[in-house]
Design a protein around this motif. Structure first.
Motif, PDB file in Angstrom:
ATOM      1  N   GLU A  84      -1.569   1.718   0.954  1.00 31.71           N
ATOM      2  CA  GLU A  84      -3.556   1.433   0.587  1.00 31.71           C
ATOM      3  C   GLU A  84      -3.771   2.705   0.845  1.00 31.71           C
ATOM      4  O   GLU A  84      -2.916   3.714   1.875  1.00 31.71           O
ATOM      5  N   ILE A  85      -5.341   2.893   0.876  1.00 30.77           N
ATOM      6  CA  ILE A  85      -5.525   4.176   1.087  1.00 30.77           C
ATOM      7  C   ILE A  85      -6.135   4.183   3.426  1.00 30.77           C
ATOM      8  O   ILE A  85      -7.380   3.294   2.750  1.00 30.77           O
ATOM      9  N   ALA A  86      -6.132   5.099   3.737  1.00 34.55           N
ATOM     10  CA  ALA A  86      -6.377   4.427   4.885  1.00 34.55           C
ATOM     11  C   ALA A  86      -7.752   5.283   5.431  1.00 34.55           C
ATOM     12  O   ALA A  86      -8.318   4.731   6.448  1.00 34.55           O
ATOM     13  N   HIS A  87      -7.990   6.079   4.702  1.00 31.06           N
ATOM     14  CA  HIS A  87      -9.242   7.169   4.479  1.00 31.06           C
ATOM     15  C   HIS A  87      -9.667   7.834   3.535  1.00 31.06           C
ATOM     16  O   HIS A  87      -8.820   9.032   3.470  1.00 31.06           O
ATOM     17  N   ASN A  88     -10.391   7.374   3.008  1.00 36.23           N
ATOM     18  CA  ASN A  88     -10.756   7.882   2.046  1.00 36.23           C
ATOM     19  C   ASN A  88     -11.244   9.529   1.965  1.00 36.23           C
ATOM     20  O   ASN A  88     -12.731   9.250   2.732  1.00 36.23           O
ATOM     21  N   GLY A  89     -11.544  10.303   1.713  1.00 41.90           N
ATOM     22  CA  GLY A  89     -11.915  11.864   2.186  1.00 41.90           C
ATOM     23  C   GLY A  89     -13.166  12.064   1.174  1.00 41.90           C
ATOM     24  O   GLY A  89     -13.683  13.555   1.155  1.00 41.90           O
ATOM     25  N   ALA A  90     -13.511  11.193   0.106  1.00 43.14           N
ATOM     26  CA  ALA A  90     -14.455  11.559  -0.514  1.00 43.14           C
ATOM     27  C   ALA A  90     -15.453  12.548  -0.117  1.00 43.14           C
ATOM     28  O   ALA A  90     -15.634  13.304  -0.774  1.00 43.14           O
ATOM     29  N   ASN A  91     -16.074  11.576   0.643  1.00 43.32           N
ATOM     30  CA  ASN A  91     -17.714  12.154   1.033  1.00 43.32           C
ATOM     31  C   ASN A  91     -17.699  13.522   2.307  1.00 43.32           C
ATOM     32  O   ASN A  91     -18.337  14.344   2.236  1.00 43.32           O
ATOM     33  N   THR A  92     -16.500  13.204   2.836  1.00 43.28           N
ATOM     34  CA  THR A  92     -16.385  14.980   4.044  1.00 43.28           C
ATOM     35  C   THR A  92     -15.308  15.801   2.793  1.00 43.28           C
ATOM     36  O   THR A  92     -15.696  16.520   3.547  1.00 43.28           O
ATOM     37  N   ARG A  93     -14.809  15.358   1.882  1.00 40.52           N
ATOM     38  CA  ARG A  93     -14.111  16.633   0.580  1.00 40.52           C
ATOM     39  C   ARG A  93     -13.108  16.952   1.407  1.00 40.52           C
ATOM     40  O   ARG A  93     -12.561  18.281   1.911  1.00 40.52           O
ATOM     41  N   THR A  94     -12.353  16.140   1.907  1.00 40.94           N
ATOM     42  CA  THR A  94     -11.209  15.927   2.378  1.00 40.94           C
ATOM     43  C   THR A  94     -10.112  15.669   1.776  1.00 40.94           C
ATOM     44  O   THR A  94     -10.045  14.184   0.734  1.00 40.94           O
ATOM     45  N   GLU A  95      -8.756  15.611   2.136  1.00 40.65           N
ATOM     46  CA  GLU A  95      -7.928  15.144   1.295  1.00 40.65           C
ATOM     47  C   GLU A  95      -7.704  13.456   1.817  1.00 40.65           C
ATOM     48  O   GLU A  95      -7.749  13.423   3.018  1.00 40.65           O
ATOM     49  N   ASN A  96      -7.250  12.670   1.352  1.00 38.53           N
ATOM     50  CA  ASN A  96      -7.249  11.433   1.625  1.00 38.53           C
ATOM     51  C   ASN A  96      -5.881  10.812   2.315  1.00 38.53           C
ATOM     52  O   ASN A  96      -4.937  11.993   2.092  1.00 38.53           O
ATOM     53  N   ILE A  97      -5.928  10.125   3.400  1.00 39.96           N
ATOM     54  CA  ILE A  97      -5.334   9.638   4.160  1.00 39.96           C
ATOM     55  C   ILE A  97      -4.423   8.580   3.426  1.00 39.96           C
ATOM     56  O   ILE A  97      -5.049   7.563   3.152  1.00 39.96           O
ATOM     57  N   TYR A  98      -2.910   8.539   3.371  1.00 47.21           N
ATOM     58  CA  TYR A  98      -2.692   6.746   2.684  1.00 47.21           C
ATOM     59  C   TYR A  98      -1.309   6.064   3.767  1.00 47.21           C
ATOM     60  O   TYR A  98      -1.226   7.220   4.572  1.00 47.21           O
ATOM     61  N   ARG A  99      -1.620   5.318   3.482  1.00 51.69           N
ATOM     62  CA  ARG A  99      -0.520   4.121   4.689  1.00 51.69           C
ATOM     63  C   ARG A  99      -0.265   3.504   3.385  1.00 51.69           C
ATOM     64  O   ARG A  99      -0.193   2.685   2.654  1.00 51.69           O
ATOM     65  N   PHE A 100       1.690   2.953   4.053  1.00 51.09           N
ATOM     66  CA  PHE A 100       2.445   2.269   3.862  1.00 51.09           C
ATOM     67  C   PHE A 100       1.820   0.824   4.053  1.00 51.09           C
ATOM     68  O   PHE A 100       1.269   1.198   4.723  1.00 51.09           O
ATOM     69  N   CYS A 101       2.104   0.094   2.798  1.00 49.01           N
ATOM     70  CA  CYS A 101       1.594  -1.139   3.407  1.00 49.01           C
ATOM     71  C   CYS A 101       2.932  -2.441   2.449  1.00 49.01           C
ATOM     72  O   CYS A 101       3.779  -1.659   1.483  1.00 49.01           O
ATOM     73  N   TYR A 102       2.794  -3.805   2.467  1.00 44.21           N
ATOM     74  CA  TYR A 102       4.142  -4.758   1.933  1.00 44.21           C
ATOM     75  C   TYR A 102       3.700  -5.947   1.455  1.00 44.21           C
ATOM     76  O   TYR A 102       4.452  -6.288   1.561  1.00 44.21           O
ATOM     77  N   GLY A 103       2.885  -5.765   1.090  1.00 40.94           N
ATOM     78  CA  GLY A 103       2.567  -6.767   0.044  1.00 40.94           C
ATOM     79  C   GLY A 103       2.994  -7.045  -1.375  1.00 40.94           C
ATOM     80  O   GLY A 103       2.987  -8.030  -1.408  1.00 40.94           O
ATOM     81  N   TRP A 104       3.876  -6.523  -1.210  1.00 45.40           N
ATOM     82  CA  TRP A 104       4.603  -6.330  -2.796  1.00 45.40           C
ATOM     83  C   TRP A 104       6.200  -7.324  -1.859  1.00 45.40           C
ATOM     84  O   TRP A 104       6.248  -7.745  -3.235  1.00 45.40           O
ATOM     85  N   LYS A 105       6.294  -7.241  -1.068  1.00 45.71           N
ATOM     86  CA  LYS A 105       6.867  -8.007  -0.437  1.00 45.71           C
ATOM     87  C   LYS A 105       7.099  -9.346   0.289  1.00 45.71           C
ATOM     88  O   LYS A 105       7.622 -10.033  -0.095  1.00 45.71           O
ATOM     89  N   ASN A 106       5.687  -9.733  -0.255  1.00 42.69           N
ATOM     90  CA  ASN A 106       5.254 -11.002  -0.138  1.00 42.69           C
ATOM     91  C   ASN A 106       5.579 -11.554  -1.781  1.00 42.69           C
ATOM     92  O   ASN A 106       5.671 -13.176  -1.857  1.00 42.69           O
ATOM     93  N   ARG A 107       5.624 -11.092  -3.321  1.00 44.12           N
ATOM     94  CA  ARG A 107       6.534 -11.269  -4.152  1.00 44.12           C
ATOM     95  C   ARG A 107       7.382 -12.249  -3.919  1.00 44.12           C
ATOM     96  O   ARG A 107       8.453 -11.344  -4.265  1.00 44.12           O
ATOM     97  N   PRO A 108       7.112 -12.999  -5.034  1.00 42.80           N
ATOM     98  CA  PRO A 108       9.049 -13.897  -4.946  1.00 42.80           C
ATOM     99  C   PRO A 108       9.414 -13.135  -5.946  1.00 42.80           C
ATOM    100  O   PRO A 108       9.440 -12.768  -6.887  1.00 42.80           O
ATOM    101  N   PRO A 109      10.603 -13.092  -5.158  1.00 49.59           N
ATOM    102  CA  PRO A 109      11.484 -12.575  -6.806  1.00 49.59           C
ATOM    103  C   PRO A 109      13.144 -13.205  -7.712  1.00 49.59           C
ATOM    104  O   PRO A 109      12.282 -14.029  -7.781  1.00 49.59           O
TER     105      PRO A 109
END
Length: 116
Positions: A91-116
């Motif tokens: 997921e995007i933790a911080h969107n740097g578009a308005n401040t012209r900085t790099e985005n900060i991304y974060r790992f998330c675990y929603g994919w683990k909830n999908r049944p195998p």
């Protein structure tokens, strides 16, 4: 307690002749065979591996253009990034578009909830 002696990586997972790497990533067997991973495109999988390497083991990270530019152009990066977000890998933790900085991304675990 003393530090463990560094061990060389197997020759088939490194380009170094001596097998000694400063950084490396580990990918679990359950990730590789999970349906959410299998549904990703090859580009999204490669981008996720680059993100794992750039994160340095941290949950939040920045991936500069000089890194993803090694394997793709901007359009393919955006497409792979969207696929990872939609699948619940990042997921995007911080969107740097308005401040012209790099985005900060974060790992998330929603994919683990999908049944195998």
């Amino acid at each position: 307690m003393s530090r463990q002696k560094k061990k060389p990586l197997s020759p088939w997972v490194t380009a170094k002749p001596d097998g000694m790497e400063k950084r490396f990533i580990q990918i679990g067997d359950t990730l590789v065979y999970h349906p959410a991973w299998l549904d990703l495109s090859a580009g999204a999988k490669v981008l996720y591996l680059y993100m794992c390497m750039e994160s340095g083991g941290k949950n939040e990270f920045i991936i500069p253009q000089r890194v993803y530019g090694r394997f793709t152009d901007g359009k393919a990066f955006r497409r792979a990034k969207k696929a990872l977000i939609d699948a619940g890998f990042i997921e995007i933790a911080h969107n740097g578009a308005n401040t012209r900085t790099e985005n900060i991304y974060r790992f998330c675990y929603g994919w683990k909830n999908r049944p195998p």
